[in-house]
Design an enzyme around this catalytic site. Structure first.
Site, PDB file in Angstrom:
ATOM      1  N   TYR A   1      -3.381-118.053  25.772  1.00  0.00           N
ATOM      2  CA  TYR A   1      -3.111-116.691  26.230  1.00  0.00           C
ATOM      3  C   TYR A   1      -2.075-116.100  25.281  1.00  0.00           C
ATOM      4  O   TYR A   1      -0.949-116.571  25.223  1.00  0.00           O
ATOM      5  CB  TYR A   1      -2.582-116.730  27.663  1.00  0.00           C
ATOM      6  CG  TYR A   1      -2.494-115.407  28.400  1.00  0.00           C
ATOM      7  CD1 TYR A   1      -2.626-114.187  27.765  1.00  0.00           C
ATOM      8  CD2 TYR A   1      -2.251-115.396  29.766  1.00  0.00           C
ATOM      9  CE1 TYR A   1      -2.539-112.991  28.459  1.00  0.00           C
ATOM     10  CE2 TYR A   1      -2.158-114.206  30.474  1.00  0.00           C
ATOM     11  CZ  TYR A   1      -2.300-113.015  29.811  1.00  0.00           C
ATOM     12  OH  TYR A   1      -2.202-111.835  30.506  1.00  0.00           O
TER      13      TYR A   1
ATOM     14  N   TYR B   1      10.097-107.054  28.079  1.00  0.00           N
ATOM     15  CA  TYR B   1       8.781-107.661  28.285  1.00  0.00           C
ATOM     16  C   TYR B   1       8.748-109.058  27.662  1.00  0.00           C
ATOM     17  O   TYR B   1       8.295-110.020  28.293  1.00  0.00           O
ATOM     18  CB  TYR B   1       7.704-106.773  27.653  1.00  0.00           C
ATOM     19  CG  TYR B   1       6.296-107.194  27.952  1.00  0.00           C
ATOM     20  CD1 TYR B   1       5.653-106.773  29.114  1.00  0.00           C
ATOM     21  CD2 TYR B   1       5.593-108.008  27.065  1.00  0.00           C
ATOM     22  CE1 TYR B   1       4.345-107.158  29.386  1.00  0.00           C
ATOM     23  CE2 TYR B   1       4.291-108.399  27.331  1.00  0.00           C
ATOM     24  CZ  TYR B   1       3.674-107.972  28.489  1.00  0.00           C
ATOM     25  OH  TYR B   1       2.382-108.361  28.759  1.00  0.00           O
TER      26      TYR B   1
ATOM     27  N   TRP C   1       4.380-111.431  40.528  1.00  0.00           N
ATOM     28  CA  TRP C   1       4.575-111.165  39.094  1.00  0.00           C
ATOM     29  C   TRP C   1       4.317-109.696  38.788  1.00  0.00           C
ATOM     30  O   TRP C   1       5.078-109.064  38.065  1.00  0.00           O
ATOM     31  CB  TRP C   1       3.675-112.078  38.262  1.00  0.00           C
ATOM     32  CG  TRP C   1       3.825-111.864  36.783  1.00  0.00           C
ATOM     33  CD1 TRP C   1       2.983-111.164  35.964  1.00  0.00           C
ATOM     34  CD2 TRP C   1       4.877-112.325  35.940  1.00  0.00           C
ATOM     35  NE1 TRP C   1       3.453-111.165  34.670  1.00  0.00           N
ATOM     36  CE2 TRP C   1       4.613-111.876  34.630  1.00  0.00           C
ATOM     37  CE3 TRP C   1       6.026-113.081  36.175  1.00  0.00           C
ATOM     38  CZ2 TRP C   1       5.451-112.154  33.562  1.00  0.00           C
ATOM     39  CZ3 TRP C   1       6.862-113.361  35.096  1.00  0.00           C
ATOM     40  CH2 TRP C   1       6.565-112.903  33.808  1.00  0.00           C
ATOM     41  N   TRP C   2       3.232-109.164  39.330  1.00  0.00           N
ATOM     42  CA  TRP C   2       2.921-107.749  39.118  1.00  0.00           C
ATOM     43  C   TRP C   2       4.069-106.865  39.580  1.00  0.00           C
ATOM     44  O   TRP C   2       4.465-105.930  38.889  1.00  0.00           O
ATOM     45  CB  TRP C   2       1.645-107.359  39.842  1.00  0.00           C
ATOM     46  CG  TRP C   2       0.383-107.868  39.237  1.00  0.00           C
ATOM     47  CD1 TRP C   2       0.208-108.448  38.006  1.00  0.00           C
ATOM     48  CD2 TRP C   2      -0.908-107.841  39.836  1.00  0.00           C
ATOM     49  NE1 TRP C   2      -1.105-108.780  37.817  1.00  0.00           N
ATOM     50  CE2 TRP C   2      -1.815-108.412  38.922  1.00  0.00           C
ATOM     51  CE3 TRP C   2      -1.381-107.383  41.057  1.00  0.00           C
ATOM     52  CZ2 TRP C   2      -3.172-108.535  39.198  1.00  0.00           C
ATOM     53  CZ3 TRP C   2      -2.730-107.506  41.340  1.00  0.00           C
ATOM     54  CH2 TRP C   2      -3.616-108.075  40.403  1.00  0.00           C
TER      55      TRP C   2
ATOM     56  N   HIS D   1       8.430-112.748  29.681  1.00  0.00           N
ATOM     57  CA  HIS D   1       7.347-113.686  29.371  1.00  0.00           C
ATOM     58  C   HIS D   1       7.874-114.993  28.786  1.00  0.00           C
ATOM     59  O   HIS D   1       7.281-116.048  29.005  1.00  0.00           O
ATOM     60  CB  HIS D   1       6.305-113.032  28.465  1.00  0.00           C
ATOM     61  CG  HIS D   1       5.363-112.174  29.224  1.00  0.00           C
ATOM     62  ND1 HIS D   1       5.699-110.909  29.660  1.00  0.00           N
ATOM     63  CD2 HIS D   1       4.107-112.408  29.659  1.00  0.00           C
ATOM     64  CE1 HIS D   1       4.674-110.403  30.334  1.00  0.00           C
ATOM     65  NE2 HIS D   1       3.699-111.290  30.344  1.00  0.00           N
TER      66      HIS D   1
END
Length: 104
Positions: free
Chosen positions: A41, A18, A76-77, A22
Site C-alpha cells: 500500500y 498526513y 481512522w476516517w 501514516h
C-alpha cells in the site's frame, strides 16, 4: 493478486500532518489491512494539486476502501477527516482509477 489505484484530496498545508499520522499507523489498522489481503500500500502526493494517489496490491477482490463498515476504519476516517476531503460519513472522497498500462 489485483492492483488497485485511487485518488483522494488532501487539504492545503496538511502534507506533514498526513505523513505523521501514516507513519504512526495504528497497529490494529495495519493488521486489518493485512488480514484483508492488502500486501502493498503506497500513497503519493502531487503537491501542485494536493492530490493523493494510492496504490495497493490485494489478494482477492476487495481493498482498503471496502473495509468501511469496520469500527477501526470508521475511527481512522474520523481521525483523518480534519485534514482531507471527506464524505458525510468521514470516508475520504476517493476516485477509483483505471489501469491503462502495466509492465511486469
Amino acid at each position: 493478486m489485483n492492483r488497485l489505484a485511487f485518488k483522494m484530496h488532501l487539504n492545503e498545508g496538511q502534507k506533514e500532518e498526513y505523513k505523521k499520522r501514516h507513519n504512526e499507523l495504528w497497529p490494529e489498522l495495519r493488521k486489518l489491512l493485512k488480514e484483508a489481503g492488502v500486501s502493498e500500500y503506497s500513497i503519493f502526493i502531487d503537491e501542485e494539486t494536493n492530490t493523493l494517489f494510492a496504490f495497493q496490491k490485494v489478494a482477492g477482490d476487495g481493498g482498503s476502501q471496502d473495509l468501511g463498515k469496520t469500527e477501526i476504519v470508521q475511527k481512522w476516517w474520523a481521525f483523518m477527516a480534519d485534514i482531507m476531503k471527506t464524505n458525510p460519513d468521514n470516508s475520504p472522497v476517493s476516485t477509483e482509477l483505471e489501469e491503462v498500462f502495466y509492465m511486469e
